[in-house]
Design an enzyme around this catalytic site. Structure first.
Site, mmCIF file in Angstrom:
data_model
loop_
_atom_site.group_PDB
_atom_site.id
_atom_site.type_symbol
_atom_site.label_atom_id
_atom_site.label_comp_id
_atom_site.label_asym_id
_atom_site.label_seq_id
_atom_site.Cartn_x
_atom_site.Cartn_y
_atom_site.Cartn_z
ATOM 1 C CD GLU A 227 -2.937 -1.122 2.303
ATOM 2 O OE1 GLU A 227 -2.501 -1.374 3.442
ATOM 3 O OE2 GLU A 227 -4.127 -0.832 2.088
ATOM 4 C CD GLU B 256 -3.261 -6.864 3.470
ATOM 5 O OE1 GLU B 256 -2.866 -7.754 2.688
ATOM 6 O OE2 GLU B 256 -2.810 -5.715 3.466
HETATM 7 C C1 1HE Z 1 6.495 -8.801 12.008
HETATM 8 C C2 1HE Z 1 5.838 -8.606 10.782
HETATM 9 C C3 1HE Z 1 4.619 -7.883 10.797
HETATM 10 C C4 1HE Z 1 7.647 -9.717 10.409
HETATM 11 N N1 1HE Z 1 4.138 -7.442 11.980
HETATM 12 N N2 1HE Z 1 5.989 -8.333 13.154
HETATM 13 N N3 1HE Z 1 1.991 -8.631 6.937
HETATM 14 C C5 1HE Z 1 2.198 -9.948 6.846
HETATM 15 O O1 1HE Z 1 1.319 -10.754 7.044
HETATM 16 C C6 1HE Z 1 3.609 -10.364 6.543
HETATM 17 C C7 1HE Z 1 4.193 -11.052 7.734
HETATM 18 N N4 1HE Z 1 5.636 -11.261 7.595
HETATM 19 C C8 1HE Z 1 6.165 -12.255 6.830
HETATM 20 O O2 1HE Z 1 5.498 -12.974 6.104
HETATM 21 C C9 1HE Z 1 7.655 -12.421 6.916
HETATM 22 O O3 1HE Z 1 8.108 -11.844 8.156
HETATM 23 C C10 1HE Z 1 8.444 -11.768 5.741
HETATM 24 C C11 1HE Z 1 8.192 -12.573 4.448
HETATM 25 C C12 1HE Z 1 8.067 -10.324 5.536
HETATM 26 C C13 1HE Z 1 9.960 -11.809 6.088
HETATM 27 O O4 1HE Z 1 10.349 -13.152 6.416
HETATM 28 P P1 1HE Z 1 11.712 -13.366 7.240
HETATM 29 O O5 1HE Z 1 11.915 -14.864 7.330
HETATM 30 O O6 1HE Z 1 12.796 -12.557 6.642
HETATM 31 O O7 1HE Z 1 11.458 -12.734 8.703
HETATM 32 P P2 1HE Z 1 10.652 -13.347 9.965
HETATM 33 O O8 1HE Z 1 11.533 -14.331 10.699
HETATM 34 O O9 1HE Z 1 9.318 -13.860 9.550
HETATM 35 O O10 1HE Z 1 10.378 -12.048 10.851
HETATM 36 C C14 1HE Z 1 11.409 -11.414 11.595
HETATM 37 C C15 1HE Z 1 10.765 -10.723 12.762
HETATM 38 O O11 1HE Z 1 9.883 -9.688 12.265
HETATM 39 C C16 1HE Z 1 9.873 -11.637 13.592
HETATM 40 O O12 1HE Z 1 9.900 -11.160 14.918
HETATM 41 P P3 1HE Z 1 10.845 -11.868 16.048
HETATM 42 O O13 1HE Z 1 10.591 -11.050 17.271
HETATM 43 O O14 1HE Z 1 10.360 -13.300 16.123
HETATM 44 O O15 1HE Z 1 12.246 -11.763 15.518
HETATM 45 C C17 1HE Z 1 8.501 -11.402 13.018
HETATM 46 O O16 1HE Z 1 7.456 -11.692 13.928
HETATM 47 C C18 1HE Z 1 8.557 -9.909 12.759
HETATM 48 N N5 1HE Z 1 7.603 -9.500 11.746
HETATM 49 N N6 1HE Z 1 6.580 -9.186 9.806
HETATM 50 C C19 1HE Z 1 4.836 -7.666 13.113
HETATM 51 N N7 1HE Z 1 3.936 -7.617 9.680
HETATM 52 C C20 1HE Z 1 -3.249 -0.757 6.885
HETATM 53 S S1 1HE Z 1 -3.728 -2.330 6.850
HETATM 54 C C21 1HE Z 1 -2.439 -3.273 6.219
HETATM 55 C C22 1HE Z 1 -2.677 -4.704 6.535
HETATM 56 C C23 1HE Z 1 -1.439 -5.509 6.391
HETATM 57 O O17 1HE Z 1 -0.383 -5.030 6.088
HETATM 58 S S2 1HE Z 1 -1.668 -7.168 6.696
HETATM 59 C C24 1HE Z 1 -0.179 -7.894 6.209
HETATM 60 C C25 1HE Z 1 0.776 -8.018 7.358
#
Ligand code: 1HE
Length: 257
Positions: free
Chosen positions: A111, A131
């Site tokens: 976005e 989402e």
């Molecule tokens: C996060 C987030 C997040 C990572 N919110 N903490 N977005 C998503 O559904 C995407 C979610 N994220 C992923 O699918 C993956 O993290 C990635 C593909 C982006 C990257 O993967 P990777 O293997 O490099 O990283 P990771 O091990 O998954 O994440 C590293 C850390 O970042 C981990 O935290 P930690 O404390 O365990 O180290 C994750 O929890 C954290 N992290 N993404 C919070 N999104 C205005 S409305 C919009 C609506 C949306 O955007 S919905 C889509 C949300």
């Protein structure tokens, strides 16, 4: 609002805005969204173009999902409206904005990219709207902007099925206008921003503010808006100087190289 998670650097006429929360994949929490809004409202007059990039392995993982647990419906609506206000400043601010994309460009990260005026992606970029699988909906203007880039059918498919577009597919679909080798998106985005910054400011203003609105007007009104904008832009002294420079052989010709 300022936060360490948003770094702003002025490089001459170009402002480089970096999402700097790589440990959380640049997930956008409220502080970061408000900092983006305030940064785009407050560029000094010397800034003529901006670049948005992400630190670490990914451009942006979208909404910070850890904050969503705390909200009821009313708060959720205000939260979405806060994103709208911030991304409105990106799209309809004072300067054209170029997104330098790599790694994840997902959810709210897509976005944010869609609110920029040009998108440059490297070969590691991928696009998704998780989402759908998280039981939520877009809330940062994605349902308005993303179909205008890639069409309603693609966005519906992405949200229903979790489909992920890789960098090459994403360029073909219209997510990015430029596809560059891995690691080169920021350099290309900065080079494009330098070029954009040299345009007459009123031309850039017309492209940012009039063109998308004309595209939404009925043709008859669009022609009138175009004529008004065209007249205003060409009346500026800078336009006359630039045209005279070409006619006198002092300005570059159009060339492919
Ligand atoms: C996060 C987030 C997040 C990572 N919110 N903490 N977005 C998503 O559904 C995407 C979610 N994220 C992923 O699918 C993956 O993290 C990635 C593909 C982006 C990257 O993967 P990777 O293997 O490099 O990283 P990771 O091990 O998954 O994440 C590293 C850390 O970042 C981990 O935290 P930690 O404390 O365990 O180290 C994750 O929890 C954290 N992290 N993404 C919070 N999104 C205005 S409305 C919009 C609506 C949306 O955007 S919905 C889509 C949300």
């Amino acid at each position: 609002m300022t936060t360490q998670d948003l770094q702003i650097e002025l490089r001459g006429a170009v402002a480089l805005v970096r999402l700097a929360r790589p440990a959380k994949r640049n997930a956008l929490n409220d502080a970061l969204i408000l900092a983006i809004r305030d940064a785009f409202m407050a560029f000094p007059d010397s800034v003529r173009a901006a670049v948005v990039a992400g630190e670490g392995e990914h451009f942006c993982a979208g909404l910070d999902l850890s904050e969503i647990r705390e909200r009821d419906a009313g708060e959720g609506m205000h939260h979405s409206r806060m994103w709208h206000a911030a991304l409105q400043e990106v799209q309809y601010g004072r300067v054209p904005v170029i997104a330098a994309l790599h790694g994840a460009v997902v959810g709210g990260g897509l976005e944010l990219a869609a609110a920029c005026h040009i998108r440059v992606a490297d070969e590691s970029a991928f696009y998704a709207l998780p989402e759908g699988s998280r039981g939520i909906f877009v809330g940062g203007g994605g349902s308005v902007r993303i179909p205008r880039l890639v069409g309603v059918a693609r966005m519906t498919d992405m949200m229903l099925t979790g489909r992920v577009y890789d960098a090459a597919e994403g360029e073909r679909a219209g997510f990015a206008q430029y596809l560059v080798p891995r690691g080169e998106a920021l350099a290309r985005a900065l080079a494009l921003a330098e070029r954009v910054a040299q345009n007459a400011p009123l031309t850039n203003y017309a492209l940012m503010h009039a063109l998308p609105r004309i595209a939404e007007q009925p043709a008859d009104q669009g022609y009138l808006t175009e004529a008004l904008m065209s007249a205003i832009v060409q009346s500026a002294p800078e336009a006359k100087d630039r045209v005279r420079a070409f006619l006198e052989g002092r300005a570059a010709k159009v060339s492919k190289s």
